[in-house]
Scaffold this active site. Sequence first.
Site, PDB file in Angstrom:
ATOM      1  N   THR A  98       0.838  -1.202   0.000  1.00 48.86           N
ATOM      2  CA  THR A  98       0.000   0.000   0.000  1.00 48.86           C
ATOM      3  C   THR A  98       0.871   1.249   0.000  1.00 48.86           C
ATOM      4  O   THR A  98       0.637   2.175  -0.774  1.00 48.86           O
ATOM      5  CB  THR A  98      -0.948   0.000   1.215  1.00 48.86           C
ATOM      6  OG1 THR A  98      -1.849  -1.105   1.076  1.00 48.86           O
ATOM      7  CG2 THR A  98      -1.740   1.292   1.319  1.00 48.86           C
ATOM      8  N   TYR A 117      -5.646   1.054 -12.718  1.00 50.81           N
ATOM      9  CA  TYR A 117      -5.264   0.245 -11.563  1.00 50.81           C
ATOM     10  C   TYR A 117      -4.160  -0.740 -11.960  1.00 50.81           C
ATOM     11  O   TYR A 117      -3.188  -0.917 -11.232  1.00 50.81           O
ATOM     12  CB  TYR A 117      -6.481  -0.521 -11.016  1.00 50.81           C
ATOM     13  CG  TYR A 117      -7.524   0.384 -10.417  1.00 50.81           C
ATOM     14  CD1 TYR A 117      -7.481   0.733  -9.074  1.00 50.81           C
ATOM     15  CD2 TYR A 117      -8.561   0.896 -11.192  1.00 50.81           C
ATOM     16  CE1 TYR A 117      -8.441   1.571  -8.514  1.00 50.81           C
ATOM     17  CE2 TYR A 117      -9.517   1.728 -10.643  1.00 50.81           C
ATOM     18  CZ  TYR A 117      -9.455   2.061  -9.309  1.00 50.81           C
ATOM     19  OH  TYR A 117     -10.396   2.888  -8.759  1.00 50.81           O
ATOM     20  N   ASN A 140      -6.059   5.221   1.186  1.00 52.83           N
ATOM     21  CA  ASN A 140      -5.430   6.531   1.050  1.00 52.83           C
ATOM     22  C   ASN A 140      -6.112   7.545   1.967  1.00 52.83           C
ATOM     23  O   ASN A 140      -7.277   7.875   1.793  1.00 52.83           O
ATOM     24  CB  ASN A 140      -5.514   7.008  -0.404  1.00 52.83           C
ATOM     25  CG  ASN A 140      -4.849   8.349  -0.617  1.00 52.83           C
ATOM     26  OD1 ASN A 140      -4.116   8.847   0.229  1.00 52.83           O
ATOM     27  ND2 ASN A 140      -5.109   8.945  -1.765  1.00 52.83           N
ATOM     28  N   CYS A 148      -5.500   9.888  -5.664  1.00 54.40           N
ATOM     29  CA  CYS A 148      -6.217   8.669  -6.042  1.00 54.40           C
ATOM     30  C   CYS A 148      -7.304   8.958  -7.083  1.00 54.40           C
ATOM     31  O   CYS A 148      -7.741   8.040  -7.778  1.00 54.40           O
ATOM     32  CB  CYS A 148      -6.787   7.964  -4.815  1.00 54.40           C
ATOM     33  SG  CYS A 148      -7.771   8.997  -3.740  1.00 54.40           S
ATOM     34  N   HIS A 149      -7.694  10.220  -7.219  1.00 51.60           N
ATOM     35  CA  HIS A 149      -8.679  10.561  -8.253  1.00 51.60           C
ATOM     36  C   HIS A 149      -8.103  10.380  -9.667  1.00 51.60           C
ATOM     37  O   HIS A 149      -8.858  10.318 -10.626  1.00 51.60           O
ATOM     38  CB  HIS A 149      -9.191  12.000  -8.064  1.00 51.60           C
ATOM     39  CG  HIS A 149      -8.145  13.046  -8.193  1.00 51.60           C
ATOM     40  ND1 HIS A 149      -7.306  13.391  -7.149  1.00 51.60           N
ATOM     41  CD2 HIS A 149      -7.787  13.825  -9.244  1.00 51.60           C
ATOM     42  CE1 HIS A 149      -6.489  14.346  -7.555  1.00 51.60           C
ATOM     43  NE2 HIS A 149      -6.749  14.618  -8.824  1.00 51.60           N
ATOM     44  N   GLU A 177      -8.006  19.653 -13.436  1.00 54.36           N
ATOM     45  CA  GLU A 177      -6.596  19.475 -13.780  1.00 54.36           C
ATOM     46  C   GLU A 177      -6.355  19.613 -15.270  1.00 54.36           C
ATOM     47  O   GLU A 177      -5.311  20.104 -15.697  1.00 54.36           O
ATOM     48  CB  GLU A 177      -6.097  18.120 -13.274  1.00 54.36           C
ATOM     49  CG  GLU A 177      -6.035  18.059 -11.769  1.00 54.36           C
ATOM     50  CD  GLU A 177      -5.453  16.757 -11.240  1.00 54.36           C
ATOM     51  OE1 GLU A 177      -4.992  15.921 -12.048  1.00 54.36           O
ATOM     52  OE2 GLU A 177      -5.454  16.588 -10.008  1.00 54.36           O
TER      53      GLU A 177
END
Length: 182
Positions: A98, A117, A140, A148-149, A177
Amino acid sequence: MECKLFVARLMSPIGQITIESCTRGVHKVDLQEPKDFLPDGRHKVDFVDGVAEEQVNKCEPLAKCVDWIKAYFKDASSVQGLSLPPLHITKYKEGSFTAAVLHNLATKVDIGETVSYGQLATMTGNTRASRAVGGAMRANQTPLLVPCHRVVNSNGSVGNFMSGKGNVLKKWLLEHEATTES
């Protein structure tokens, strides 16, 4: 030794953000679960209450995190050159899968980019661990800082951000972004 936590609550274009930090680093960035999400891109990032500013002045990592988040919402590309505020995550072990996934995500996937992923699993050294990457995303504690988005399904769909409750928020962050000043 237990950490003394300092807390700041910010109102942002995506709603309230709560940051918890000790003097060693940021423990948690909590995004408000979007119930009736109406993003406001014109909204400046401001403290929700006067206590937050007092807390920030007592904790350098918290102050750095607040500055980073303000810059991110003003122009996401502006944080490209900024170092992340120090993190002090105690939920998972340093050196764990992780931790490696989240480190790779934070350091190798730039603003405006996405990664699947499976691609993130490969970047972490285990091509067959895409489900485990999903578990790392759920673990997270510092979204936005550890983005993580930016992790999407292999077909390009957004996946289940915040257990599926934040998919509209994830889409907004990715659009934010993509449309920032260069």
